[in-house]
Design a protein around this motif. Structure first.
Motif, PDB file in Angstrom:
ATOM      1  N   ARG A 238       7.018  15.356   7.159  1.00 25.96           N
ATOM      2  CA  ARG A 238       7.315  14.937   8.750  1.00 25.96           C
ATOM      3  C   ARG A 238       6.108  14.124   9.029  1.00 25.96           C
ATOM      4  NH1 ARG A 238      10.056  19.747   8.833  1.00 25.96           N
ATOM      5  NH2 ARG A 238       8.106  20.812   9.733  1.00 25.96           N
ATOM      6  N   ALA A 239       5.015  14.622   8.865  1.00 24.96           N
ATOM      7  CA  ALA A 239       3.675  14.159   9.464  1.00 24.96           C
ATOM      8  C   ALA A 239       3.511  12.687   8.529  1.00 24.96           C
ATOM      9  CB  ALA A 239       2.580  15.083   9.077  1.00 24.96           C
ATOM     10  N   ILE A 240       3.824  12.552   7.410  1.00 26.29           N
ATOM     11  CA  ILE A 240       3.463  11.329   6.615  1.00 26.29           C
ATOM     12  C   ILE A 240       4.669  10.211   7.211  1.00 26.29           C
ATOM     13  CG2 ILE A 240       3.627   9.856   4.572  1.00 26.29           C
ATOM     14  CD1 ILE A 240       1.729  12.183   3.270  1.00 26.29           C
ATOM     15  N   ASN A 241       5.854  10.630   7.229  1.00 23.76           N
ATOM     16  CA  ASN A 241       6.691   9.871   7.869  1.00 23.76           C
ATOM     17  C   ASN A 241       6.527   9.226   9.241  1.00 23.76           C
ATOM     18  OD1 ASN A 241       8.601   8.969   5.970  1.00 23.76           O
ATOM     19  ND2 ASN A 241       9.674  11.006   6.013  1.00 23.76           N
ATOM     20  N   ASN A 242       6.218  10.127  10.120  1.00 21.51           N
ATOM     21  CA  ASN A 242       5.441   9.802  11.404  1.00 21.51           C
ATOM     22  C   ASN A 242       4.432   8.867  11.414  1.00 21.51           C
ATOM     23  OD1 ASN A 242       7.385  11.425  12.837  1.00 21.51           O
ATOM     24  ND2 ASN A 242       5.959  13.166  13.084  1.00 21.51           N
ATOM     25  N   LEU A 243       3.429   9.025  10.458  1.00 24.11           N
ATOM     26  CA  LEU A 243       2.180   8.055  10.163  1.00 24.11           C
ATOM     27  C   LEU A 243       2.873   6.666   9.683  1.00 24.11           C
ATOM     28  CD1 LEU A 243      -0.758   7.450  10.057  1.00 24.11           C
ATOM     29  CD2 LEU A 243      -0.930   8.379   7.690  1.00 24.11           C
TER      30      LEU A 243
ATOM     31  N   ASP B 275       6.896  17.922 -12.614  1.00 28.98           N
ATOM     32  CA  ASP B 275       6.416  17.024 -11.605  1.00 28.98           C
ATOM     33  C   ASP B 275       7.381  16.678 -10.855  1.00 28.98           C
ATOM     34  OD1 ASP B 275       5.061  15.027 -10.387  1.00 28.98           O
ATOM     35  OD2 ASP B 275       4.670  13.641 -12.189  1.00 28.98           O
ATOM     36  N   ILE B 276       7.221  17.021  -9.468  1.00 26.16           N
ATOM     37  CA  ILE B 276       8.233  16.533  -8.422  1.00 26.16           C
ATOM     38  C   ILE B 276       7.678  15.585  -7.551  1.00 26.16           C
ATOM     39  CG2 ILE B 276       9.982  17.319  -6.737  1.00 26.16           C
ATOM     40  CD1 ILE B 276       9.659  20.135  -7.776  1.00 26.16           C
ATOM     41  N   THR B 277       8.033  14.283  -7.868  1.00 29.12           N
ATOM     42  CA  THR B 277       7.199  13.125  -7.070  1.00 29.12           C
ATOM     43  C   THR B 277       8.361  12.443  -6.437  1.00 29.12           C
ATOM     44  OG1 THR B 277       5.597  13.014  -8.755  1.00 29.12           O
ATOM     45  CG2 THR B 277       5.790  11.136  -7.402  1.00 29.12           C
ATOM     46  N   LEU B 278       8.379  12.561  -5.025  1.00 27.40           N
ATOM     47  CA  LEU B 278       9.424  12.025  -4.440  1.00 27.40           C
ATOM     48  C   LEU B 278       9.210  10.870  -3.408  1.00 27.40           C
ATOM     49  CD1 LEU B 278      11.126  15.343  -3.291  1.00 27.40           C
ATOM     50  CD2 LEU B 278      11.861  14.017  -5.382  1.00 27.40           C
ATOM     51  N   SER B 279      10.096  10.133  -3.339  1.00 32.43           N
ATOM     52  CA  SER B 279       9.810   8.945  -2.179  1.00 32.43           C
ATOM     53  C   SER B 279      10.551   9.360  -0.847  1.00 32.43           C
ATOM     54  CB  SER B 279      10.501   7.808  -2.809  1.00 32.43           C
ATOM     55  OG  SER B 279      10.370   6.602  -1.735  1.00 32.43           O
ATOM     56  N   LEU B 280       9.741   9.135   0.035  1.00 31.73           N
ATOM     57  CA  LEU B 280      10.349   9.351   1.284  1.00 31.73           C
ATOM     58  C   LEU B 280      10.891   8.311   1.972  1.00 31.73           C
ATOM     59  CD1 LEU B 280       7.288  11.600   2.979  1.00 31.73           C
ATOM     60  CD2 LEU B 280       9.461  12.599   2.151  1.00 31.73           C
ATOM     61  N   GLN B 281      12.183   8.427   2.200  1.00 31.40           N
ATOM     62  CA  GLN B 281      12.848   7.083   2.943  1.00 31.40           C
ATOM     63  C   GLN B 281      12.707   6.950   4.359  1.00 31.40           C
ATOM     64  OE1 GLN B 281      14.599   5.480   0.729  1.00 31.40           O
ATOM     65  NE2 GLN B 281      14.028   6.976  -0.783  1.00 31.40           N
ATOM     66  N   GLY B 282      12.919   5.758   4.985  1.00 33.29           N
ATOM     67  CA  GLY B 282      12.765   5.409   6.111  1.00 33.29           C
ATOM     68  C   GLY B 282      11.500   4.683   6.364  1.00 33.29           C
TER      69      GLY B 282
ATOM     70  N   LEU C 220       4.463  -1.218   3.115  1.00 28.41           N
ATOM     71  CA  LEU C 220       4.200   0.199   3.153  1.00 28.41           C
ATOM     72  C   LEU C 220       4.942   1.171   2.554  1.00 28.41           C
ATOM     73  CD1 LEU C 220       1.852   2.267   4.136  1.00 28.41           C
ATOM     74  CD2 LEU C 220       3.204   2.340   6.303  1.00 28.41           C
ATOM     75  N   ALA C 221       4.508   2.162   1.632  1.00 27.34           N
ATOM     76  CA  ALA C 221       5.458   3.092   1.364  1.00 27.34           C
ATOM     77  C   ALA C 221       4.724   4.486   1.209  1.00 27.34           C
ATOM     78  CB  ALA C 221       6.143   2.969  -0.225  1.00 27.34           C
ATOM     79  N   VAL C 222       5.411   5.457   1.090  1.00 26.54           N
ATOM     80  CA  VAL C 222       4.791   6.828   0.875  1.00 26.54           C
ATOM     81  C   VAL C 222       5.084   7.724  -0.102  1.00 26.54           C
ATOM     82  CG1 VAL C 222       4.089   6.859   3.387  1.00 26.54           C
ATOM     83  CG2 VAL C 222       6.218   7.943   2.640  1.00 26.54           C
ATOM     84  N   ARG C 223       4.272   8.540  -0.617  1.00 21.13           N
ATOM     85  CA  ARG C 223       4.935   9.407  -1.851  1.00 21.13           C
ATOM     86  C   ARG C 223       4.074  10.553  -1.726  1.00 21.13           C
ATOM     87  NH1 ARG C 223       7.529   5.650  -2.290  1.00 21.13           N
ATOM     88  NH2 ARG C 223       7.926   3.987  -4.005  1.00 21.13           N
TER      89      ARG C 223
ATOM     90  N   ILE D 267       0.842  -1.050   0.067  1.00 22.06           N
ATOM     91  CA  ILE D 267       0.211  -0.087  -0.114  1.00 22.06           C
ATOM     92  C   ILE D 267       0.876   0.983  -0.098  1.00 22.06           C
ATOM     93  CG2 ILE D 267      -0.112  -0.101   2.407  1.00 22.06           C
ATOM     94  CD1 ILE D 267      -3.022   1.303   1.968  1.00 22.06           C
ATOM     95  N   ILE D 268       0.742   2.084  -0.947  1.00 18.87           N
ATOM     96  CA  ILE D 268       1.156   3.461  -1.017  1.00 18.87           C
ATOM     97  C   ILE D 268       0.482   4.459  -0.561  1.00 18.87           C
ATOM     98  CG2 ILE D 268       2.537   5.010  -2.558  1.00 18.87           C
ATOM     99  CD1 ILE D 268       2.871   2.469  -4.405  1.00 18.87           C
ATOM    100  N   ILE D 269       0.776   5.289   0.461  1.00 15.95           N
ATOM    101  CA  ILE D 269       0.090   6.408   0.799  1.00 15.95           C
ATOM    102  C   ILE D 269       0.672   7.640  -0.085  1.00 15.95           C
ATOM    103  CG2 ILE D 269      -0.421   7.895   2.763  1.00 15.95           C
ATOM    104  CD1 ILE D 269       0.204   5.824   4.566  1.00 15.95           C
ATOM    105  N   TYR D 270      -0.415   8.235  -0.635  1.00 11.75           N
ATOM    106  CA  TYR D 270      -0.156   9.130  -1.620  1.00 11.75           C
ATOM    107  C   TYR D 270      -0.815  10.685  -1.305  1.00 11.75           C
ATOM    108  CZ  TYR D 270      -0.567  12.047  -6.046  1.00 11.75           C
ATOM    109  OH  TYR D 270      -0.639  12.940  -6.997  1.00 11.75           O
ATOM    110  N   ASN D 271       0.008  11.852  -1.236  1.00 10.24           N
ATOM    111  CA  ASN D 271      -0.355  13.087  -0.861  1.00 10.24           C
ATOM    112  C   ASN D 271       0.016  13.783  -1.933  1.00 10.24           C
ATOM    113  OD1 ASN D 271       0.384  15.710   0.501  1.00 10.24           O
ATOM    114  ND2 ASN D 271      -1.451  14.822   1.575  1.00 10.24           N
ATOM    115  N   ALA D 272      -0.680  14.770  -2.504  1.00 14.93           N
ATOM    116  CA  ALA D 272      -0.593  15.822  -3.568  1.00 14.93           C
ATOM    117  C   ALA D 272      -0.523  16.969  -3.049  1.00 14.93           C
ATOM    118  CB  ALA D 272      -1.238  15.801  -4.715  1.00 14.93           C
ATOM    119  N   ILE D 273       0.593  17.983  -3.101  1.00 18.29           N
ATOM    120  CA  ILE D 273       0.564  19.321  -2.647  1.00 18.29           C
ATOM    121  C   ILE D 273       0.337  20.117  -3.864  1.00 18.29           C
ATOM    122  CG2 ILE D 273       1.883  21.331  -1.340  1.00 18.29           C
ATOM    123  CD1 ILE D 273       3.476  18.939   0.233  1.00 18.29           C
ATOM    124  N   ASN D 274      -0.578  20.743  -3.908  1.00 18.80           N
ATOM    125  CA  ASN D 274      -1.043  21.652  -5.134  1.00 18.80           C
ATOM    126  C   ASN D 274       0.029  22.785  -5.134  1.00 18.80           C
ATOM    127  OD1 ASN D 274      -2.479  22.248  -7.458  1.00 18.80           O
ATOM    128  ND2 ASN D 274      -3.678  23.776  -6.256  1.00 18.80           N
TER     129      ASN D 274
END
Length: 302
Positions: A70-75, A295-302, A88-91, A36-43
């Motif tokens: 920081r918030a998504i990494n904490n989650l 398009d700056i789509t980055l993977s958060l490490q950790g 689990l991954a986040v983007r 599951i990849i948690i995806y958040n887009a900052i407009n």
């Protein structure tokens, strides 16, 4: 042929409805052993002048990006602690919501998108102008819309309406795959008017044949009605339905199929998740040069 859920993208904006969708997404991922990849887009807002396109409020944008990261990494840390087996991954994306989402679907070969939905806003806005509707109509893979106050995350009773014949086999195989992971009963509901009863009747019999071949536990019935939305909504309530599997071909008839009937009841009353099956599309990945520019789509490490 079989259907598998290997990768799920969860659209997340920290709202209550997206938190609830996350709860459901985690349970689906665990049952299917999926990532599951948690995806958040900052407009990102731009202005265009003689020097080209310029980001509006770049400092504020970077601050928002850092806070969101920081918030998504904490989650992520919390979820991994409570669900050690969860893949689990986040983007985070600083591009248009749908551009970033569809690029992620293509890159990760995602099978399913989950998004939260709410009926608290004006109904026509919910139907035609909401973010969840945009995700549903523009995403390049299947979508589950999760009502904000849906509180059950297993699918023991699955309603599968047969009201269009296109891509029926794939839709039934999706239903069987979900049923197998939930030890569920499928309720097959054929519903048609007098005008299309022969076409839909044949499709209904074919669906029964597939379920029988797959040795799937199911019940079935066929109804002649001019109001398919009302019949489907009633069946979902009578069977205590946990999820409704729909073919995205129905989108062409949404104005009549959902307006003030089925869609409104599901979002506002029945709190039943909707699975919209879409066949996989061939998508072209954005090149790195394009990503740098727009398009700056980055993977958060950790």
């Amino acid at each position: 042929m079989s259907y598998e859920i290997n990768t799920i993208v969860l659209c997340f904006d920290f709202s209550e409805k997206s938190v609830n969708a996350l709860r459901m997404g985690i349970q689906i991922a665990l049952r299917h052993d999926a990532k599951i990849i948690i995806y958040n887009a900052i407009n990102t807002q731009y202005v265009i002048d003689r020097t080209g396109r310029q980001i509006v409020g770049s400092t504020t944008l970077q601050d928002n990006y850092d806070k969101t990261g920081r918030a998504i990494n904490n989650l992520k840390v919390q979820l991994k602690a409570s669900h050690p087996k969860l893949k689990l991954a986040v983007r985070i994306s600083q591009t248009n919501l749908m551009d970033g989402l569809n690029e992620l679907i293509a890159t990760e070969k995602a099978d399913l998108v989950l998004c939260g939905s709410s009926g608290e806003q004006n109904f026509m806005q919910t139907l035609l102008g909401s973010v969840s509707y945009q995700i549903l109509t523009e995403s390049v893979c299947s979508v589950i819309m999760v009502p904000e106050f849906c509180g059950k995350y297993t699918f023991e009773h699955i309603l599968v309406p047969v009201r269009v014949s296109e891509e029926l086999t794939d839709k039934i195989l999706v239903s069987v795959a979900i049923a197998e992971k939930n030890d569920a009963v499928i309720s097959l509901l054929g519903v048609s008017s007098e005008n299309d009863r022969y076409e839909i009747g044949r499709a209904y019999l074919e669906a029964k044949k597939i379920l029988h071949t797959k040795e799937q536990n199911y019940e079935c019935r066929y109804i002649l009605s001019e109001n398919s939305a009302e019949q489907i909504s009633k069946a979902s309530e009578d069977n205590d339905t946990d999820i409704i599997i729909l073919n995205y071909k129905d989108e062409n008839q949404w104005k009549s199929f959902f307006a003030e009937n089925f869609f409104k009841k599901v979002i506002k009353t029945t709190e039943t998740p909707l699975f919209f099956y879409k066949p996989a599309k061939n998508t072209t990945k954005i090149s790195k040069s394009q990503i740098v520019e727009s398009d700056i789509t980055l993977s958060l490490q950790g």
